[in-house]
Design an enzyme around this catalytic site. Structure first.
Site, PDB file in Angstrom:
ATOM      1  CG  LEU A   1      10.577  -5.329  42.076  1.00 52.78           C
ATOM      2  CD1 LEU A   1      11.944  -4.975  42.647  1.00 52.78           C
ATOM      3  CD2 LEU A   1      10.570  -6.758  41.535  1.00 52.78           C
ATOM      4  CG  ASP A   2       2.513  -5.834  45.258  1.00 54.10           C
ATOM      5  OD1 ASP A   2       2.773  -5.214  46.307  1.00 54.10           O
ATOM      6  OD2 ASP A   2       1.360  -6.187  44.938  1.00 54.10           O
ATOM      7  CB  ILE A   3       8.477  -8.007  47.301  1.00 55.16           C
ATOM      8  CG1 ILE A   3       9.365  -6.761  47.284  1.00 55.16           C
ATOM      9  CG2 ILE A   3       8.503  -8.695  45.941  1.00 55.16           C
ATOM     10  CD1 ILE A   3      10.820  -7.032  46.972  1.00 55.16           C
TER      11      ILE A   3
END
Length: 589
Positions: free
Chosen positions: A451-453
């Site tokens: 999750l590169d959010i």
């Protein structure tokens, strides 16, 4: 009688314009407060509530305005709105661009930031009563309505009465409509137009800053058209001459106020004509001051090098330069480049590598490298995480909402330094979509989900921090699958941490592995904490170190002490759900 028709038509046209502006101001302030303070729902709800409250107060006090000077008071109202609305906008920006002494209570700042909403709502409350009285003051009779308007309204009226007659008892009303019904009808139409044009044309087309000046320009033009048409010296082609005692009352208009209106209108016209330049300069002034606010006074200077707005986010590149005394504790050298998305810093040269090593190279120790390993990356539109995954020869599904940003990052020299054209990786499948909806539709299972959010700084992102989202992630994991994400420090953001952990636990994740990535940011021989990361699993998983550890983990002793633990459960802390959000999960950056 023809003059009367023209007069009524002019007043109704002005009603449309001022209502258009009034409703659009409400949305501009709501969005501005969201940008500054986060929380879309909170800011819009409070702004709408304050606006209608102030609107009601203004309408209630409108009866105390001199009835013999309806026109003069309307002119003053429009000039004041044209002056106050942009000034209020700049006040809110200024409150977030300067260092405010800690001795000033946050409640005072909160109220001050919303004062422009109250003032604009109060002044707007004068408009409809004044316009209604002016329409009623004109000649009686159906002919007061222009032929085109009477015909259009008549057709709509017939249709609506026919519809009403299917349920209610109705009695058709022919002849003259009251000034109130005419003005209210045009007000509602103008309000709808203001909402649609703001959402579909102004905000996405020219941005928030130029929009406030477009609206103020319309208020100024409305004031000038009104005084030109109804003033005693009127030169307007369809106006002119003295009004009879039965016609509109417009008292003495101050020449000073008229000059002020002309100057404001001309100034706003210039700003709108050069809206790109105005937007860029004002945005850079605010951003540079705000970025500098993160550091001790006089320690850091920020210079915006470029900015652009995609459909989903504001992308800002800037240089930060150490200007403090003594060695620079933040990065090596004196100046470095950084990337900011919306209200949060996303990437700086000093920690770009270490962040992605923590996101990718550490959790890759928990899965097998190779083409049979399926990895899902949610976010990561800069392609850097993909570059790190390419080294492990895994198969990657990549989903990001912002296709414009991804396309720009492909060829931008700043990003190419870090992603090395990773978008060309032959085992990569990229989808432009919302991560939550993607998981609802796909049948794929994954050994690793990254999750590169963005951080939870705005309730637009609440979905990606919800129990429903994490439950969907869990349902798409393979038997030994894990999910990894960066996170805020529990020491710095304890309320967020508790809500976040409870949410993940409710989604079915029972085990967690947390670690810091460390880096010698300033080349002083000592490593500093850079980012906090979490790996979650719905059961027991193999240790981080051992036979399967990556080269990165093997060469960093700090990971020898990282162990799996049960996901904690905090009492009295509600989970974050899509339909029942817990705003404690949002952080103020």
């Amino acid at each position: 009688m023809s003059n009367t028709r023209t007069d009524t038509g002019t007043l109704l046209a002005l009603t449309f314009v001022v209502s258009f502006c009034s409703f659009a101001y409400e949305f501009v302030y709501s969005e501005l407060l969201t940008v500054m303070y986060g929380g879309t729902v909170t800011q819009y709800v409070i702004t709408v509530g304050l606006y209608f409250f102030s609107l009601g107060i203004g309408a209630a006090l409108s009866d105390d305005l001199d009835a013999t000077d309806l026109g003069g008071n309307f002119f003053r109202t429009e000039v004041f709105l044209a002056a106050v609305a942009p000034a209020g906008f700049l006040l809110i920006v200024a409150l977030n661009s300067v260092r405010i002494p800690q001795s000033i209570p946050s409640e005072v700042i909160w109220m001050t930031a919303r004062l422009p909403v109250v003032v604009v709502g109060f002044l707007s409350g004068f408009e409809l009563p004044l316009l209604t009285h002016m329409v009623d003051e004109l000649e009686d009779g159906e002919a007061t309505m222009p032929n085109w308007l009477r015909s259009t309204c008549g057709q709509i009226h017939e249709i609506m009465v026919s519809i009403l007659g299917t349920v209610w008892n109705v009695k058709r009303t022919d002849g003259r409509r009251s000034g109130l019904s005419l003005v209210l009808a045009m007000d509602y139409v103008g309000g709808l137009a203001g909402a649609v044009v703001y959402a579909r044309v102004l905000y996405p087309g020219i941005g928030l800053i130029p929009t406030i000046f477009v609206l103020a320009l319309l208020n100024g033009i409305a004031a000038l058209v009104f005084v030109a048409h109804f003033g005693d010296w009127a030169w307007w082609p369809v106006g002119g001459g003295k009004r009879t005692s039965r016609e509109l009352s417009i008292g003495h208009v101050s020449k000073t106020l008229l000059v002020v209106c002309l100057v404001l209108t001309a100034s706003y016209a210039g700003v709108v004509a050069k809206h790109d330049t105005a937007d860029e300069q004002l945005s850079e002034l605010y951003l540079e001051q705000q970025i500098e606010n993160r550091y001790p006074p006089g320690a850091m200077r920020a210079t915006v090098t470029s900015q652009e707005t995609t459909t989903y986010q504001h992308v800002i590149r800037y240089n930060r330069t150490w200007t403090g005394t003594g060695p620079n504790p933040y990065f090596t050298g004196r100046t470095e480049q950084c990337l900011r998305l919306g209200s949060a810093v996303q990437l700086c040269e000093s920690w770009a590598d270490s962040y992605h090593q923590g996101l990718v190279d550490v959790p890759m120790s928990l899965v097998e490298p190779g083409p049979k390993t399926n990895v899902l990356v949610v976010g990561g539109g800069d392609w850097i995480a993909i570059d790190h995954l390419r080294e492990y020869d895994v198969s990657v599904d990549h989903v990001d909402l912002d296709g414009e940003f991804m396309q720009q990052a492909k060829t931008d020299p700043f990003f190419r330094t870090w992603h090395d054209d990773a978008y060309e990786y032959d085992r990569l499948n990229t989808t432009t979509a919302d991560g939550y909806h993607y998981l609802q539709e796909t049948n794929e299972t994954y050994d690793l989900v990254l999750l590169d959010i963005p951080g939870a700084t705005d309730d637009d992102l609440l979905t990606l921090y919800s129990a429903e989202f994490y439950r969907s992630v869990r349902n798409h994991l393979s038997d030994e699958g894990v999910v990894a994400t960066w996170g805020y420090s529990p020491d710095s953001y304890p309320q967020h941490h508790k809500a976040f952990v409870n949410t993940v636990g409710t989604a079915g994740f029972t085990n967690q592995l947390s670690y810091w990535v460390r880096e010698d940011l300033d080349s002083d021989g000592q490593s500093e904490r850079v980012e906090k990361f979490y790996v979650f699993a719905p059961g027991e998983r193999r240790p981080l170190t051992g036979d399967g550890e990556t080269a990165y983990v093997r060469t960093h002793e700090q990971y020898r002490t990282v162990k799996w633990h049960a996901v904690p459960r905090y009492r009295g802390v509600r989970v974050n759900s899509i339909f029942h959000p817990n705003y404690d999960i949002l952080v103020d950056t």
